[in-house]
Design a protein around this motif. Structure first.
Motif, mmCIF file in Angstrom:
data_model
loop_
_atom_site.group_PDB
_atom_site.id
_atom_site.type_symbol
_atom_site.label_atom_id
_atom_site.label_comp_id
_atom_site.label_asym_id
_atom_site.label_seq_id
_atom_site.Cartn_x
_atom_site.Cartn_y
_atom_site.Cartn_z
ATOM 1 N N PRO A 206 91.882 -58.447 68.103
ATOM 2 C CA PRO A 206 91.120 -58.211 66.866
ATOM 3 C C PRO A 206 91.877 -58.717 65.650
ATOM 4 O O PRO A 206 92.481 -57.962 64.914
ATOM 5 N N ARG A 207 91.859 -60.037 65.450
ATOM 6 C CA ARG A 207 92.617 -60.568 64.316
ATOM 7 C C ARG A 207 91.855 -61.653 63.574
ATOM 8 O O ARG A 207 91.015 -62.356 64.129
ATOM 9 N N GLY A 208 92.179 -61.770 62.290
ATOM 10 C CA GLY A 208 91.630 -62.824 61.467
ATOM 11 C C GLY A 208 92.720 -63.824 61.147
ATOM 12 O O GLY A 208 93.526 -64.164 62.007
ATOM 13 N N ASN A 209 92.791 -64.231 59.888
ATOM 14 C CA ASN A 209 93.771 -65.238 59.494
ATOM 15 C C ASN A 209 95.180 -64.660 59.465
ATOM 16 O O ASN A 209 96.098 -65.226 60.042
ATOM 17 N N SER A 210 95.345 -63.521 58.815
ATOM 18 C CA SER A 210 96.698 -62.991 58.614
ATOM 19 C C SER A 210 96.776 -61.487 58.841
ATOM 20 O O SER A 210 97.756 -60.859 58.496
ATOM 21 N N ARG A 211 95.721 -60.917 59.410
ATOM 22 C CA ARG A 211 95.735 -59.469 59.607
ATOM 23 C C ARG A 211 94.978 -59.078 60.861
ATOM 24 O O ARG A 211 94.214 -59.865 61.416
ATOM 25 N N LEU A 212 95.208 -57.860 61.286
ATOM 26 C CA LEU A 212 94.495 -57.310 62.425
ATOM 27 C C LEU A 212 93.295 -56.509 61.923
ATOM 28 O O LEU A 212 93.331 -55.968 60.816
ATOM 29 N N PHE A 213 92.253 -56.448 62.725
ATOM 30 C CA PHE A 213 91.045 -55.726 62.319
ATOM 31 C C PHE A 213 91.191 -54.225 62.547
ATOM 32 O O PHE A 213 91.675 -53.799 63.600
ATOM 33 N N SER A 214 90.707 -53.466 61.588
ATOM 34 C CA SER A 214 90.501 -52.032 61.815
ATOM 35 C C SER A 214 89.186 -51.899 62.595
ATOM 36 O O SER A 214 88.385 -52.847 62.641
ATOM 37 N N PRO A 215 88.928 -50.730 63.205
ATOM 38 C CA PRO A 215 87.638 -50.546 63.893
ATOM 39 C C PRO A 215 86.445 -50.791 62.958
ATOM 40 O O PRO A 215 85.423 -51.340 63.376
ATOM 41 N N GLU A 216 86.604 -50.436 61.674
ATOM 42 C CA GLU A 216 85.510 -50.626 60.711
ATOM 43 C C GLU A 216 85.234 -52.120 60.491
ATOM 44 O O GLU A 216 84.076 -52.539 60.375
ATOM 45 N N GLU A 316 107.227 -56.823 67.475
ATOM 46 C CA GLU A 316 107.673 -56.346 66.155
ATOM 47 C C GLU A 316 107.030 -57.129 65.007
ATOM 48 O O GLU A 316 106.662 -56.558 63.987
ATOM 49 N N ASN A 317 106.913 -58.455 65.158
ATOM 50 C CA ASN A 317 106.305 -59.272 64.091
ATOM 51 C C ASN A 317 104.820 -58.959 63.921
ATOM 52 O O ASN A 317 104.302 -58.919 62.808
ATOM 53 N N VAL A 318 104.146 -58.742 65.045
ATOM 54 C CA VAL A 318 102.712 -58.425 64.985
ATOM 55 C C VAL A 318 102.512 -57.053 64.361
ATOM 56 O O VAL A 318 101.573 -56.842 63.579
ATOM 57 N N LYS A 319 103.418 -56.135 64.662
ATOM 58 C CA LYS A 319 103.328 -54.778 64.087
ATOM 59 C C LYS A 319 103.387 -54.810 62.556
ATOM 60 O O LYS A 319 102.900 -53.908 61.879
ATOM 61 N N LYS A 320 104.019 -55.868 62.014
ATOM 62 C CA LYS A 320 104.141 -55.991 60.554
ATOM 63 C C LYS A 320 102.848 -56.497 59.901
ATOM 64 O O LYS A 320 102.722 -56.475 58.678
ATOM 65 N N MET A 321 101.927 -57.008 60.714
ATOM 66 C CA MET A 321 100.673 -57.540 60.166
ATOM 67 C C MET A 321 99.839 -56.403 59.578
ATOM 68 O O MET A 321 99.795 -55.293 60.109
ATOM 69 N N LYS A 322 99.180 -56.716 58.487
ATOM 70 C CA LYS A 322 98.315 -55.733 57.830
ATOM 71 C C LYS A 322 97.106 -55.437 58.715
ATOM 72 O O LYS A 322 96.564 -56.342 59.343
ATOM 73 N N VAL A 323 96.692 -54.184 58.763
ATOM 74 C CA VAL A 323 95.480 -53.806 59.483
ATOM 75 C C VAL A 323 94.453 -53.365 58.459
ATOM 76 O O VAL A 323 94.709 -52.452 57.657
ATOM 77 N N GLU A 324 93.300 -54.051 58.440
ATOM 78 C CA GLU A 324 92.239 -53.585 57.528
ATOM 79 C C GLU A 324 90.892 -54.108 57.959
ATOM 80 O O GLU A 324 90.769 -54.927 58.825
#
Length: 324
Positions: A206-216, A316-324
């Motif tokens: 569940p990812r876009g350009n620079s962040r992971l998707f929240s369920p919403e 660890e690097n993926v964990k740093k990605m913003k989730v929204e």
């Protein structure tokens, strides 16, 4: 002033039997389901091939049966478009080329802007035509990032109006947009009914350009798919491989991974096209093979993606990605 274009009205693309085809929504164009993602071409983004070999790579995609080629003016300003234009110049009327216009005020720290310069979309259409060595573009998209993400819906529709003028002049055949997340804006654009196609981030990860998707965000993306399908828009999936996060080419234990990622998205028959960035001929061959074979999503696929997905998301690097 833009010259009068020469976009063919009833363009008929000759297909091979290399893989299944789908009609790209209300465009009425029938195309093989694997498209070539031109973001894989710029050296700046990790392509190690020479210019000559990148031209050969694009031609290999064509010779293997791919007919949809996606690029953008901002894919390092010229690199991707120029290579695609050179590789496909002699078969221009037998391919569907999608490119983009985008707007990003780099003088502002966050890359945002308050106003889209008047006439900028028209100027970029002309630049795209020149770089592609073509007198028309099959589909022009308002780029998601930079572009839709930084703009309001009203600004997007101002750009749309400019692109419609280019279409009326015969410079462009179809108009669309792309979206990596910001699916609230994407849904508003789809709901206008004014666009022919959209390119949406849609993959196992569940990812876009620079962040992971929240369920919403995933729910909003699914609403975009439903509305675009209802309006018979062409629907192109990007980030099928998680923008490279789901690697595995050449690794024996993961040789089924690209196929599993492709079959995951193919479960959704609303999707007409998978635009995937491919940096080497072997990647093209692997993906075509996956589409040419049994495309049913299996328990083995599910288990493989669950394992690799969990490993990726715990990095660890993926964990740093913003989730929204």
């Amino acid at each position: 002033n833009a010259v009068q274009g020469a976009a063919p009205v009833d363009k008929k693309i000759t297909l091979t039997d290399a893989m299944p085809t789908r009609e790209l929504g209300k465009t009425g164009v029938e195309l093989p389901m694997l498209g070539y993602g031109g973001a894989a071409l710029p050296k700046k983004w990790g392509n190690t091939l020479s210019s000559e070999d990148r031209v050969k790579l694009v031609r290999h995609a064509y010779d293997s049966g791919i007919r949809y080629f996606d690029t953008a003016i901002s894919y390092t300003y010229g690199d991707s478009q120029a290579i695609i234009g050179k590789a496909l110049k002699d078969v221009r009327d037998n391919v569907f080329i999608t490119t983009k216009v985008d707007f990003w005020d780099l003088s502002k720290p966050d890359g945002r802007f308050t106003k889209v310069p008047r006439g900028e979309a028209t100027r970029q259409v002309e630049m795209n035509l020149k770089e592609l060595q073509s007198d028309y573009i099959d589909a022009i998209l308002i780029h998601g990032t930079p572009g839709v993400e930084q703009m309001t819906v009203e600004q997007c529709m101002e750009v749309h109006a400019e692109l419609v003028k280019a279409r009326d002049k015969g410079l462009v055949r179809f108009v669309g947009f792309s979206a990596h997340h910001y699916f609230d804006k994407a849904l508003a654009l789809i709901t206008t009914g004014e666009f022919d196609l959209c390119m949406l981030a849609y993959g196992y990860l569940p990812r876009g350009n620079s962040r992971l998707f929240s369920p919403e965000t995933t729910e909003l993306r699914n609403a975009c798919l439903a509305k675009a399908h209802e309006l018979r828009m062409g629907i192109v999936a990007m980030k099928v491989m998680g923008a490279g996060m789901l690697g595995g080419f050449g690794k024996k234990e993961l040789e089924r991974l690209p196929g599993a990622a492709i079959r995951y998205v193919l479960q959704d028959d609303r999707v007409h096209m998978l635009a995937i960035g491919m940096r080497f001929p072997a990647e093209i061959d692997t993906n075509i093979k996956a589409l040419a074979g049994d495309t049913r999503y299996t328990n083995e696929d599910r288990a493989l993606l669950a394992g690799v997905g969990a490993a990726v998301l715990s990095d660890e690097n993926v964990k740093k990605m913003k989730v929204e």
